[in-house]
Design a protein around this motif. Structure first.
Motif, PDB file in Angstrom:
ATOM      1  N   LEU A  54       0.832  -1.206   0.000  1.00  8.64           N
ATOM      2  CA  LEU A  54       0.000   0.000   0.000  1.00  8.64           C
ATOM      3  C   LEU A  54       0.865   1.255   0.000  1.00  8.64           C
ATOM      4  CD1 LEU A  54      -2.879  -0.993   2.454  1.00  8.64           C
ATOM      5  CD2 LEU A  54      -3.053  -0.641  -0.028  1.00  8.64           C
ATOM      6  N   GLN A  55       1.940   1.244   0.794  1.00  9.18           N
ATOM      7  CA  GLN A  55       2.843   2.395   0.823  1.00  9.18           C
ATOM      8  C   GLN A  55       3.465   2.617  -0.548  1.00  9.18           C
ATOM      9  OE1 GLN A  55       5.287   1.032   4.135  1.00  9.18           O
ATOM     10  NE2 GLN A  55       4.498   2.678   5.425  1.00  9.18           N
ATOM     11  N   ARG A  56       3.952   1.556  -1.168  1.00 14.45           N
ATOM     12  CA  ARG A  56       4.592   1.664  -2.481  1.00 14.45           C
ATOM     13  C   ARG A  56       3.592   2.137  -3.529  1.00 14.45           C
ATOM     14  NH1 ARG A  56       9.834   1.363  -4.319  1.00 14.45           N
ATOM     15  NH2 ARG A  56      10.161  -0.306  -2.834  1.00 14.45           N
ATOM     16  N   LEU A  57       2.403   1.539  -3.530  1.00 16.35           N
ATOM     17  CA  LEU A  57       1.409   1.888  -4.546  1.00 16.35           C
ATOM     18  C   LEU A  57       0.841   3.286  -4.333  1.00 16.35           C
ATOM     19  CD1 LEU A  57      -0.337  -1.576  -4.797  1.00 16.35           C
ATOM     20  CD2 LEU A  57       1.050  -0.475  -6.578  1.00 16.35           C
ATOM     21  N   SER A  58       0.840   3.770  -3.102  1.00 20.06           N
ATOM     22  CA  SER A  58       0.423   5.150  -2.850  1.00 20.06           C
ATOM     23  C   SER A  58       1.434   6.124  -3.421  1.00 20.06           C
ATOM     24  CB  SER A  58       0.260   5.396  -1.349  1.00 20.06           C
ATOM     25  OG  SER A  58      -0.877   4.728  -0.875  1.00 20.06           O
ATOM     26  N   ALA A  59       2.702   5.752  -3.363  1.00 21.49           N
ATOM     27  CA  ALA A  59       3.771   6.611  -3.878  1.00 21.49           C
ATOM     28  C   ALA A  59       3.959   6.438  -5.384  1.00 21.49           C
ATOM     29  CB  ALA A  59       5.076   6.313  -3.148  1.00 21.49           C
ATOM     30  N   ILE A  83      -1.521  -9.624  -3.876  1.00 19.36           N
ATOM     31  CA  ILE A  83      -2.362  -8.589  -4.482  1.00 19.36           C
ATOM     32  C   ILE A  83      -3.791  -9.106  -4.637  1.00 19.36           C
ATOM     33  CG2 ILE A  83      -2.804  -7.289  -6.615  1.00 19.36           C
ATOM     34  CD1 ILE A  83      -0.642  -6.041  -4.786  1.00 19.36           C
ATOM     35  N   GLN A  84      -3.948 -10.371  -4.996  1.00 16.32           N
ATOM     36  CA  GLN A  84      -5.302 -10.937  -5.126  1.00 16.32           C
ATOM     37  C   GLN A  84      -6.036 -10.890  -3.786  1.00 16.32           C
ATOM     38  OE1 GLN A  84      -7.006 -11.533  -7.806  1.00 16.32           O
ATOM     39  NE2 GLN A  84      -8.772 -12.012  -6.535  1.00 16.32           N
ATOM     40  N   GLY A  90     -10.725  -5.374  -0.931  1.00 16.17           N
ATOM     41  CA  GLY A  90     -11.055  -4.031  -1.381  1.00 16.17           C
ATOM     42  C   GLY A  90      -9.971  -2.985  -1.170  1.00 16.17           C
ATOM     43  N   LEU A  91      -8.729  -3.417  -0.913  1.00 14.61           N
ATOM     44  CA  LEU A  91      -7.636  -2.469  -0.675  1.00 14.61           C
ATOM     45  C   LEU A  91      -7.021  -1.941  -1.967  1.00 14.61           C
ATOM     46  CD1 LEU A  91      -5.854  -4.304   2.283  1.00 14.61           C
ATOM     47  CD2 LEU A  91      -7.482  -2.412   2.410  1.00 14.61           C
ATOM     48  N   VAL A  92      -7.024  -2.770  -3.015  1.00 13.71           N
ATOM     49  CA  VAL A  92      -6.454  -2.385  -4.310  1.00 13.71           C
ATOM     50  C   VAL A  92      -7.362  -2.886  -5.420  1.00 13.71           C
ATOM     51  CG1 VAL A  92      -4.049  -2.429  -3.484  1.00 13.71           C
ATOM     52  CG2 VAL A  92      -5.020  -4.467  -4.549  1.00 13.71           C
ATOM     53  N   VAL A  93      -7.152  -2.328  -6.600  1.00 12.02           N
ATOM     54  CA  VAL A  93      -7.849  -2.809  -7.799  1.00 12.02           C
ATOM     55  C   VAL A  93      -6.804  -3.146  -8.850  1.00 12.02           C
ATOM     56  CG1 VAL A  93     -10.026  -1.602  -7.435  1.00 12.02           C
ATOM     57  CG2 VAL A  93      -8.186  -0.460  -8.676  1.00 12.02           C
ATOM     58  N   VAL A 104      -1.069  -6.280 -16.012  1.00 10.91           N
ATOM     59  CA  VAL A 104      -2.044  -5.732 -15.084  1.00 10.91           C
ATOM     60  C   VAL A 104      -1.387  -4.660 -14.239  1.00 10.91           C
ATOM     61  CG1 VAL A 104      -3.506  -6.290 -13.096  1.00 10.91           C
ATOM     62  CG2 VAL A 104      -3.319  -7.899 -14.985  1.00 10.91           C
ATOM     63  N   ARG A 105      -2.091  -3.542 -14.093  1.00 13.79           N
ATOM     64  CA  ARG A 105      -1.652  -2.460 -13.206  1.00 13.79           C
ATOM     65  C   ARG A 105      -2.411  -2.596 -11.888  1.00 13.79           C
ATOM     66  NH1 ARG A 105      -0.845   3.085 -15.443  1.00 13.79           N
ATOM     67  NH2 ARG A 105      -2.347   3.523 -13.831  1.00 13.79           N
ATOM     68  N   VAL A 106      -1.782  -2.125 -10.813  1.00 14.93           N
ATOM     69  CA  VAL A 106      -2.422  -2.191  -9.496  1.00 14.93           C
ATOM     70  C   VAL A 106      -2.488  -0.775  -8.925  1.00 14.93           C
ATOM     71  CG1 VAL A 106      -2.328  -3.207  -7.197  1.00 14.93           C
ATOM     72  CG2 VAL A 106      -1.428  -4.491  -9.152  1.00 14.93           C
ATOM     73  N   ASP A 107      -3.655  -0.414  -8.402  1.00 16.41           N
ATOM     74  CA  ASP A 107      -3.859   0.891  -7.781  1.00 16.41           C
ATOM     75  C   ASP A 107      -4.531   0.722  -6.427  1.00 16.41           C
ATOM     76  OD1 ASP A 107      -3.067   3.011  -9.809  1.00 16.41           O
ATOM     77  OD2 ASP A 107      -4.386   1.744 -11.015  1.00 16.41           O
ATOM     78  N   VAL A 108      -4.250   1.644  -5.521  1.00 12.91           N
ATOM     79  CA  VAL A 108      -4.857   1.652  -4.201  1.00 12.91           C
ATOM     80  C   VAL A 108      -6.271   2.217  -4.316  1.00 12.91           C
ATOM     81  CG1 VAL A 108      -4.672   2.564  -1.840  1.00 12.91           C
ATOM     82  CG2 VAL A 108      -2.610   1.993  -3.115  1.00 12.91           C
ATOM     83  N   THR A 109      -7.208   1.587  -3.621  1.00 10.79           N
ATOM     84  CA  THR A 109      -8.579   2.100  -3.569  1.00 10.79           C
ATOM     85  C   THR A 109      -8.690   3.129  -2.438  1.00 10.79           C
ATOM     86  OG1 THR A 109      -9.290   0.420  -1.992  1.00 10.79           O
ATOM     87  CG2 THR A 109      -9.509  -0.125  -4.346  1.00 10.79           C
ATOM     88  N   ASP A 110      -9.816   3.811  -2.383  1.00 10.86           N
ATOM     89  CA  ASP A 110     -10.057   4.732  -1.269  1.00 10.86           C
ATOM     90  C   ASP A 110     -10.027   3.970   0.056  1.00 10.86           C
ATOM     91  OD1 ASP A 110     -10.239   6.904  -2.961  1.00 10.86           O
ATOM     92  OD2 ASP A 110     -12.434   6.885  -3.023  1.00 10.86           O
ATOM     93  N   ALA A 111     -10.601   2.766   0.071  1.00 10.95           N
ATOM     94  CA  ALA A 111     -10.589   1.950   1.292  1.00 10.95           C
ATOM     95  C   ALA A 111      -9.159   1.579   1.673  1.00 10.95           C
ATOM     96  CB  ALA A 111     -11.429   0.686   1.088  1.00 10.95           C
ATOM     97  N   GLY A 112      -8.325   1.271   0.679  1.00  8.82           N
ATOM     98  CA  GLY A 112      -6.920   0.954   0.946  1.00  8.82           C
ATOM     99  C   GLY A 112      -6.179   2.151   1.517  1.00  8.82           C
ATOM    100  N   ARG A 113      -6.449   3.324   0.960  1.00 12.03           N
ATOM    101  CA  ARG A 113      -5.817   4.552   1.459  1.00 12.03           C
ATOM    102  C   ARG A 113      -6.253   4.838   2.897  1.00 12.03           C
ATOM    103  NH1 ARG A 113      -5.851   6.180  -3.271  1.00 12.03           N
ATOM    104  NH2 ARG A 113      -3.785   6.535  -4.020  1.00 12.03           N
TER     105      ARG A 113
END
Length: 159
Positions: A54-59, A83-84, A90-93, A104-113
């Motif tokens: 989550l930290q990495r994907l937020s950055a 990641i799955q 619901g932390l990433v999509v 496939v790209r991975v992004d943080v969701t609002d819930a993950g943030r």
């Protein structure tokens, strides 16, 4: 452990005592922080690997699984499985990479943030509380050491 709280270098270990002492202190700090944060934030609900992702994907939004695996020095199939799990909670999509539909790209969701911010807030509170109880000399020493520790982390991360 000696009077300073340092753990002695194991018998037959190569390297400097300072390197070992730093490793031991970092390990002890992480363990103590994880244990104390459990009071505010159930550790089992957000394992460390997920926090780091989550930290990495937020950055670095939109990383591919292979890039995330490389940056964390993990096997691609291990990262994909983690990641799955995060997708299921619901932390990433995951979404197709527009440059390569096979990737496939991975992004943080609002819930993950939100979860990451709660975890970081709990850690910040614990560290700040303990830091404030240190004497001024120790606070100054830690503050002065932060740039060098950040550079050390950068060197380790790029090897």
């Amino acid at each position: 452990m000696d009077d300073t709280g340092a753990i002695p270098l194991p018998d037959g270990a190569a390297g400097s005592g300072e390197g070992w002492a730093l490793t031991a202190v970092i390990t002890r700090l992480r363990r103590a922080l994880r244990s104390s944060v459990r009071e505010d934030f159930a550790w089992e609900s957000l394992p460390m690997a997920q926090v780091e992702f989550l930290q990495r994907l937020s950055a670095e939004s939109g990383l591919r699984i292979v890039e995330l695996a490389r940056k964390h020095r993990m096997a691609t199939n291990t990262v994909s499985a983690l990641i799955q799990q995060m997708v299921e909670t619901g932390l990433v999509v995951r979404s197709p990479d527009p440059r390569d539909r096979r990737a496939v790209r991975v992004d943080v969701t609002d819930a993950g943030r939100t979860r990451l911010n709660a975890w970081m807030g709990a850690n910040e509170r614990r560290i700040s509380e303990a830091f404030d109880r240190l004497d001024a000399n120790h606070r100054a020493a830690i503050g002065a050491a932060i740039p060098a520790l950040a550079q050390l982390a950068e060197l380790l991360d790029t090897e």
